[in-house]
Write a protein that holds these residues in place. Structure first.
Motif, PDB file in Angstrom:
ATOM      1  N   ARG A  39       4.253  -2.205 -13.990  1.00  0.00           N
ATOM      2  CA  ARG A  39       3.328  -1.338 -13.250  1.00  0.00           C
ATOM      3  C   ARG A  39       3.333   0.079 -13.797  1.00  0.00           C
ATOM      4  NH1 ARG A  39       4.989  -4.303  -8.372  1.00  0.00           N
ATOM      5  NH2 ARG A  39       6.557  -2.764  -7.751  1.00  0.00           N
ATOM      6  N   ASN A 109     -15.244  -3.024  -2.313  1.00  0.00           N
ATOM      7  CA  ASN A 109     -14.121  -3.974  -2.305  1.00  0.00           C
ATOM      8  C   ASN A 109     -14.432  -5.256  -3.050  1.00  0.00           C
ATOM      9  OD1 ASN A 109     -12.680  -2.182  -0.790  1.00  0.00           O
ATOM     10  ND2 ASN A 109     -13.134  -3.165   1.153  1.00  0.00           N
ATOM     11  N   ILE A 112     -13.166  -5.290  -6.434  1.00  0.00           N
ATOM     12  CA  ILE A 112     -11.723  -5.507  -6.497  1.00  0.00           C
ATOM     13  C   ILE A 112     -11.389  -6.984  -6.295  1.00  0.00           C
ATOM     14  CG2 ILE A 112      -9.488  -4.845  -5.553  1.00  0.00           C
ATOM     15  CD1 ILE A 112     -10.946  -2.546  -6.894  1.00  0.00           C
ATOM     16  N   ALA A 117      -5.727  -9.731 -11.432  1.00  0.00           N
ATOM     17  CA  ALA A 117      -4.637  -8.737 -11.486  1.00  0.00           C
ATOM     18  C   ALA A 117      -4.517  -8.119 -12.864  1.00  0.00           C
ATOM     19  CB  ALA A 117      -3.323  -9.395 -11.071  1.00  0.00           C
ATOM     20  N   LEU A 120      -7.178  -5.526 -13.355  1.00  0.00           N
ATOM     21  CA  LEU A 120      -6.881  -4.317 -12.572  1.00  0.00           C
ATOM     22  C   LEU A 120      -5.760  -3.507 -13.237  1.00  0.00           C
ATOM     23  CD1 LEU A 120      -7.087  -5.767  -8.937  1.00  0.00           C
ATOM     24  CD2 LEU A 120      -8.634  -4.088  -9.963  1.00  0.00           C
ATOM     25  N   TYR A 138       2.295   5.900  -5.171  1.00  0.00           N
ATOM     26  CA  TYR A 138       1.686   6.080  -3.853  1.00  0.00           C
ATOM     27  C   TYR A 138       1.044   4.798  -3.341  1.00  0.00           C
ATOM     28  CZ  TYR A 138      -1.087   8.251  -0.144  1.00  0.00           C
ATOM     29  OH  TYR A 138      -1.624   8.593   1.089  1.00  0.00           O
ATOM     30  N   VAL A 139       0.210   4.159  -4.174  1.00  0.00           N
ATOM     31  CA  VAL A 139      -0.614   3.032  -3.720  1.00  0.00           C
ATOM     32  C   VAL A 139       0.176   1.737  -3.742  1.00  0.00           C
ATOM     33  CG1 VAL A 139      -2.630   1.613  -4.261  1.00  0.00           C
ATOM     34  CG2 VAL A 139      -2.766   4.125  -4.427  1.00  0.00           C
ATOM     35  N   VAL A 140       0.921   1.472  -4.805  1.00  0.00           N
ATOM     36  CA  VAL A 140       1.567   0.173  -4.974  1.00  0.00           C
ATOM     37  C   VAL A 140       2.943   0.145  -4.310  1.00  0.00           C
ATOM     38  CG1 VAL A 140       2.355  -1.554  -6.617  1.00  0.00           C
ATOM     39  CG2 VAL A 140       0.311  -0.180  -7.131  1.00  0.00           C
TER      40      VAL A 140
ATOM     41  N   ASN B   2       1.718   5.306   4.060  1.00  0.00           N
ATOM     42  CA  ASN B   2       0.582   6.009   3.474  1.00  0.00           C
ATOM     43  C   ASN B   2      -0.746   5.441   4.000  1.00  0.00           C
ATOM     44  OD1 ASN B   2       2.334   7.561   1.992  1.00  0.00           O
ATOM     45  ND2 ASN B   2       2.173   6.288   0.167  1.00  0.00           N
ATOM     46  N   GLN B   3      -1.703   6.324   4.080  1.00  0.00           N
ATOM     47  CA  GLN B   3      -3.069   5.924   4.483  1.00  0.00           C
ATOM     48  C   GLN B   3      -3.829   5.535   3.231  1.00  0.00           C
ATOM     49  OE1 GLN B   3      -4.355   5.638   7.541  1.00  0.00           O
ATOM     50  NE2 GLN B   3      -2.419   6.244   8.488  1.00  0.00           N
ATOM     51  N   LEU B   4      -3.868   4.223   3.002  1.00  0.00           N
ATOM     52  CA  LEU B   4      -4.533   3.730   1.789  1.00  0.00           C
ATOM     53  C   LEU B   4      -5.972   3.351   2.106  1.00  0.00           C
ATOM     54  CD1 LEU B   4      -1.744   1.387   0.336  1.00  0.00           C
ATOM     55  CD2 LEU B   4      -2.219   3.768  -0.231  1.00  0.00           C
ATOM     56  N   LEU B   5      -6.819   3.521   1.117  1.00  0.00           N
ATOM     57  CA  LEU B   5      -8.194   3.070   1.211  1.00  0.00           C
ATOM     58  C   LEU B   5      -8.204   1.543   1.126  1.00  0.00           C
ATOM     59  CD1 LEU B   5      -9.848   5.688  -1.148  1.00  0.00           C
ATOM     60  CD2 LEU B   5      -9.673   5.746   1.368  1.00  0.00           C
ATOM     61  N   GLN B   6      -9.249   0.962   1.604  1.00  0.00           N
ATOM     62  CA  GLN B   6      -9.305  -0.496   1.689  1.00  0.00           C
ATOM     63  C   GLN B   6      -9.186  -1.132   0.315  1.00  0.00           C
ATOM     64  OE1 GLN B   6     -12.830  -2.008   3.684  1.00  0.00           O
ATOM     65  NE2 GLN B   6     -11.946  -4.028   3.955  1.00  0.00           N
ATOM     66  N   TYR B   7      -9.891  -0.610  -0.608  1.00  0.00           N
ATOM     67  CA  TYR B   7      -9.837  -1.232  -1.935  1.00  0.00           C
ATOM     68  C   TYR B   7      -8.461  -1.047  -2.556  1.00  0.00           C
ATOM     69  CZ  TYR B   7     -10.037   3.133  -4.653  1.00  0.00           C
ATOM     70  OH  TYR B   7      -9.768   4.343  -5.233  1.00  0.00           O
ATOM     71  N   GLU B   8      -7.780   0.053  -2.154  1.00  0.00           N
ATOM     72  CA  GLU B   8      -6.441   0.279  -2.683  1.00  0.00           C
ATOM     73  C   GLU B   8      -5.444  -0.751  -2.143  1.00  0.00           C
ATOM     74  OE1 GLU B   8      -5.638   4.328  -1.675  1.00  0.00           O
ATOM     75  OE2 GLU B   8      -6.652   5.122  -3.463  1.00  0.00           O
ATOM     76  N   LEU B  10      -6.186  -3.857  -1.410  1.00  0.00           N
ATOM     77  CA  LEU B  10      -6.457  -5.062  -2.196  1.00  0.00           C
ATOM     78  C   LEU B  10      -5.871  -4.937  -3.592  1.00  0.00           C
ATOM     79  CD1 LEU B  10     -10.179  -5.784  -1.233  1.00  0.00           C
ATOM     80  CD2 LEU B  10      -8.189  -7.181  -0.658  1.00  0.00           C
ATOM     81  N   LEU B  11      -6.060  -3.767  -4.145  1.00  0.00           N
ATOM     82  CA  LEU B  11      -5.562  -3.528  -5.495  1.00  0.00           C
ATOM     83  C   LEU B  11      -4.050  -3.658  -5.558  1.00  0.00           C
ATOM     84  CD1 LEU B  11      -6.940  -0.848  -7.887  1.00  0.00           C
ATOM     85  CD2 LEU B  11      -4.494  -1.114  -7.653  1.00  0.00           C
ATOM     86  N   ALA B  12      -3.357  -3.101  -4.565  1.00  0.00           N
ATOM     87  CA  ALA B  12      -1.900  -3.156  -4.542  1.00  0.00           C
ATOM     88  C   ALA B  12      -1.410  -4.597  -4.408  1.00  0.00           C
ATOM     89  CB  ALA B  12      -1.378  -2.318  -3.385  1.00  0.00           C
ATOM     90  N   LYS B  14      -2.906  -7.347  -5.351  1.00  0.00           N
ATOM     91  CA  LYS B  14      -3.137  -8.100  -6.586  1.00  0.00           C
ATOM     92  C   LYS B  14      -2.166  -7.677  -7.690  1.00  0.00           C
ATOM     93  CE  LYS B  14      -7.799  -9.833  -6.276  1.00  0.00           C
ATOM     94  NZ  LYS B  14      -9.010 -10.157  -7.046  1.00  0.00           N
ATOM     95  N   ILE B  15      -1.909  -6.395  -7.737  1.00  0.00           N
ATOM     96  CA  ILE B  15      -0.994  -5.927  -8.790  1.00  0.00           C
ATOM     97  C   ILE B  15       0.411  -6.477  -8.577  1.00  0.00           C
ATOM     98  CG2 ILE B  15       0.175  -3.874  -9.677  1.00  0.00           C
ATOM     99  CD1 ILE B  15      -2.446  -2.382  -9.422  1.00  0.00           C
ATOM    100  N   GLN B  16       0.872  -6.524  -7.346  1.00  0.00           N
ATOM    101  CA  GLN B  16       2.210  -7.030  -7.066  1.00  0.00           C
ATOM    102  C   GLN B  16       2.336  -8.508  -7.394  1.00  0.00           C
ATOM    103  OE1 GLN B  16       2.946  -6.007  -2.962  1.00  0.00           O
ATOM    104  NE2 GLN B  16       3.410  -3.867  -3.450  1.00  0.00           N
TER     105      GLN B  16
END
Lengths: 179, 215
Positions: A39, A109, A112, A117, A120, A138-140, B2-8, B10-12, B14-16
């Motif tokens: 990541r 969305n 996305i 993956a 992305l 922050y995000v992940v 954290n206050q994540l956006l909706q697409y974020e 989903l993104l998180a 998928k990345i994990q």
């Protein structure tokens, strides 16, 4: 999936310097650790470098691991994240621009959901190194701006600025992907 | 949180779940190399340094190698120094021996007072003989007689010559004596010694036996 007791036994052997136990522990946690490294890295080779350094630190300092303070996975994740951020600091500089609040650009969305993956990850890796690190933290991984600032030795305003930059860039790229 | 956006979000997620490359063996090889640097001599299962917080401290074998190296170095230096002391003094350090003086170099006898000398010349003690007229085995003869011989042209000597007769009359034994001061080195191209026409045989006294059978 390794059981907690088996993991504890392996860790006990690793404390004695048993090479076989060390290798077994490494291979059991390889997938978990490598995902974290991937990541924050630009490519697979960069991630492998992060993994090597991180696990060497794990085995050298395994005597200091205290099970009462948290799980071994959390302890390992912290070591890998710190190693990855050290790599980023070596090759990039963090902006001094301050921001009160990160911007929130709109992204569909559906885009996305359609992307895999790997796709992305490729988009995220195209971000500047410092911005990439802040976005993933922050995000992940769920770090707050305060924690990010302490980790990267920047201000919270700078952390927010980097997050805004990441969102704007990703919105632009996802819009181009849609088209 | 954290206050994540909706697409974020989903993104998180998928990345994990993204797959990781299969590089476990290559990465372990690098890890093992680094860990081996911390191990002592025994590559077995000895425990690494128990320093909390990690860090590899050198083991006992490290210090053993250091001490061994120092001891060996000291022994080698001692051996080299002893070798230098045992070496004899090089003769080249001494000044080269001077050769014996040349034969025509005058010999100085310090027991006698030095005669007055000309500037730049070496004083002579022994009566000097003219080097051009001396021979290697000249007999001891009176100086005045020698002068008379050398100063007058003399023909071939015969048994009834005045010179031989004079010698016999004088009773001076005809002996051969070699005086180092008189000895001359024959130099190529130089005037031959001796009186032309006179040989050693001329100086021998021969007694003629009268033959009674002859008339």
């Amino acid at each position: 999936m390794i059981l907690e007791q088996e993991l504890a036994d392996i860790i006990a052997l690793c404390r004695t310097g048993n090479r076989k136990a060390q290798e077994q522990l490494y291979r059991q946690l390889y997938g978990f650790a490598m995902a974290i490294a991937m990541r924050y890295s630009r490519d697979a080779h960069d991630a492998a470098d992060i993994m090597s350094h991180a696990f060497v630190k794990v085995f050298r300092s395994i005597q200091s691991y205290d099970p009462s303070k948290g799980s071994f996975h959390a302890w390992l994740k912290k070591i890998i994240t710190n190693e990855a951020l050290d790599h980023i600091k070596q090759r990039s500089r963090f902006s001094n621009v301050e921001l009160e609040k990160a911007e929130e650009p709109h992204v569909d969305n559906v885009i996305i959901e359609k992307m895999d993956a790997e796709g992305l990850m490729l988009l995220i890796k195209q971000l500047p190194p410092a911005t990439h690190a802040v976005f993933v933290l922050y995000v992940v991984d769920g770090y707050t701006h305060q924690q990010i600032a302490a980790q990267l030795q920047i201000s919270e305003g700078t952390s927010k600025w980097h997050l805004s930059e990441a969102r704007k860039i990703l919105q632009q790229k996802l819009s181009n992907y849609k088209q | 949180m954290n206050q994540l956006l909706q697409y974020e979000q989903l993104l998180a997620e998928k990345i994990q779940q993204s797959p990781v490359p299969d590089m476990a063996d290559a990465i372990w090889a690098n890890i093992e190399l680094e860990l081996d640097k911390d191990l002592p001599d025994n590559p077995g299962n000895e425990p690494p340094s128990s320093t909390p917080g990690g860090g590899g401290a050198p083991g006992i074998s490290f210090y053993f190698y250091i001490v061994t190296g120092v001891v060996i170095t000291a022994l080698v230096l001692t051996f080299v120094l002893l070798q230098d002391k045992d070496k004899p003094v090089q003769p080249s350090a001494l000044p080269p021996l001077r050769e014996a003086p040349a034969e025509n170099t005058p010999v100085i006898d310090n027991s006698l007072p030095p005669p007055p000398t000309r500037q730049g010349s070496t004083p002579l003690i022994i009566p000097r003989i003219d080097s051009s007229n001396t021979r290697a085995a000249d007999p001891i003869i009176n100086r005045s007689f020698a002068d008379s011989l050398f100063n007058q042209p003399v023909g071939r000597m015969t048994s009834d010559s005045v010179t031989i007769k004079d010698n016999a009359r004088l009773g001076a034994p005809v002996t051969l004596a070699i005086d180092s001061a008189m000895k001359q080195k024959e130099i190529p191209g130089k005037k031959p010694r001796g009186v032309p026409g006179i040989t050693d045989d001329d100086y021998k006294i021969k007694s003629e036996k009268k033959d009674s059978t002859k008339g």
